[in-house]
Write a protein that holds these residues in place. Structure first.
Motif: not given
Length: 364
Positions: A345-350, A358-360
């Protein structure tokens, strides 16, 4: 100018719930509004008086209706929501409580112990900060009610807040809200007229301009009552909540002006990534995620029984705020940290920097 004034003294639950004073509080606001030149037709009066105060209510010279669930819903969701004003006052005096999830509730006149009909205060405020009630750009809400915590054992299954419509938050909503006391506290009115309402009216009479710029009103009330007064401002892009002399400022997201439109393919991609996260599949945990969002966002998410529709509604709500996908990620990663689905999910949100910070590399 437009006003909704409610005084609830008598409840279907019986005489143990009686309050002697809210009708006088409500009529005090009516008299003040008349002094300002507000015509009677621009005031909505909801009264549920004790028997000994019925004459007082009936001789006020202004028609009134009961403060029961159906009437309050009609007034808030239909009548007032469809009208326009340069300034709206909502003044309420009666019983209130906080539920197990720390949500504020105002009890309707037709509440009984086994069926605690009530107004969801946060939902009402969210409605009047949204396109569901777009005609009131400046608002002052004065709520003279206790905020004692409900006994979860006694209220299990009985606390029934009235569902109000949800809509897209407005870009700017000058909504100023004052509660007579802070969470877990009782008002000082006891069984007589509320001193909070009386003091608020005195200050408003002495300083007429405070009704549209009420920060000095809040400071004066805190000076008068100390830790018994709580404050919530929603306006100018910030939500200010204070209790006594402690203050916090919480950023409130503003509606985005995105560089591109979120297409159906984008919504499908975001949906699929969210739906793959375990906590988003169950209504209970999905509700927890929504509850962790900023209140302006959480109060605008259309709740649905069907998982797919609710996730799509959540996405649509988040992208109406600048950086709106960031608090969604923060909520998901708090409840379901480090799982492969969360990392995906983080990869998609980026890929959506218009709405996501992006939180890093460590994901947060």
């Amino acid at each position: 100018m437009r006003a909704l004034v409610a005084g609830v003294e008598s409840y279907e639950a019986g005489s143990a719930w009686d309050l002697d004073g809210p009708v006088r509080d409500a009529l005090g606001y009516v008299h003040w509004l008349r002094e300002l030149g507000v015509p009677d037709q621009d005031m909505t009066l909801l009264l549920s008086p004790l028997a000994r105060n019925r004459t007082l209510a009936d001789t006020a010279g202004l028609p009134h209706r009961p403060a029961d669930r159906d009437t309050v819903h009609r007034v808030l969701a239909r009548e007032l929501a469809d009208e326009r004003s340069d300034w709206l006052l909502v003044a309420w005096s009666g019983h209130g409580l906080i539920d197990a999830d720390r949500n504020r509730r105002l009890l309707f006149a037709d509440a009984v112990q086994r069926d605690l009909r009530c107004l969801d205060v946060e939902a009402a405020l969210a409605l009047y900060r949204s396109d569901g009630a777009p005609g009131h750009p400046r608002q002052l809400w004065l709520l003279d009610a206790c905020q004692t915590y409900a006994d979860t054992a006694a209220t299990a299954g009985a606390l029934r807040p009235d569902p109000l419509p949800r809509a897209i938050p407005r870009q700017r909503a000058d909504q100023h809200v004052l509660f007579a006391c802070g969470p877990g506290e009782t008002t000082r009115n006891g069984m007589r007229s509320g001193v909070f309402s009386a003091e608020a009216l005195r200050l408003l009479r002495d300083h007429p301009d405070w009704r549209t710029s009420p920060r000095p009103l809040a400071e004066a009330l805190r000076g008068r009552f100390g830790n018994t007064t709580s404050l919530w401002f929603e306006g100018d892009g910030e939500a200010h909540r204070t209790v006594g002399h402690r203050s916090t400022v919480v950023p409130a997201p503003r509606r985005a002006t995105p560089r591109r439109r979120l297409e159906l393919a984008d919504k499908r991609r975001l949906h699929d990534a969210l739906a793959a996260v375990e906590v988003m599949r169950r209504p209970e945990s999905r509700g927890q995620i929504i509850g962790l969002l900023p209140e302006a966002m959480a109060g605008s998410v259309p709740r649905q029984a069907q998982t797919r529709l609710e996730i799509l509604g959540l996405i649509d709500t988040c992208v109406t705020f600048s950086d709106g996908l960031t608090p969604l990620w923060e909520a998901v990663s708090l409840v379901d940290p480090g799982t492969p689905a969360a990392e995906a999910l983080l990869g998609v949100l980026r890929d959506y920097p218009e709405w996501f910070t992006d939180p890093g590399p460590d994901g947060g």
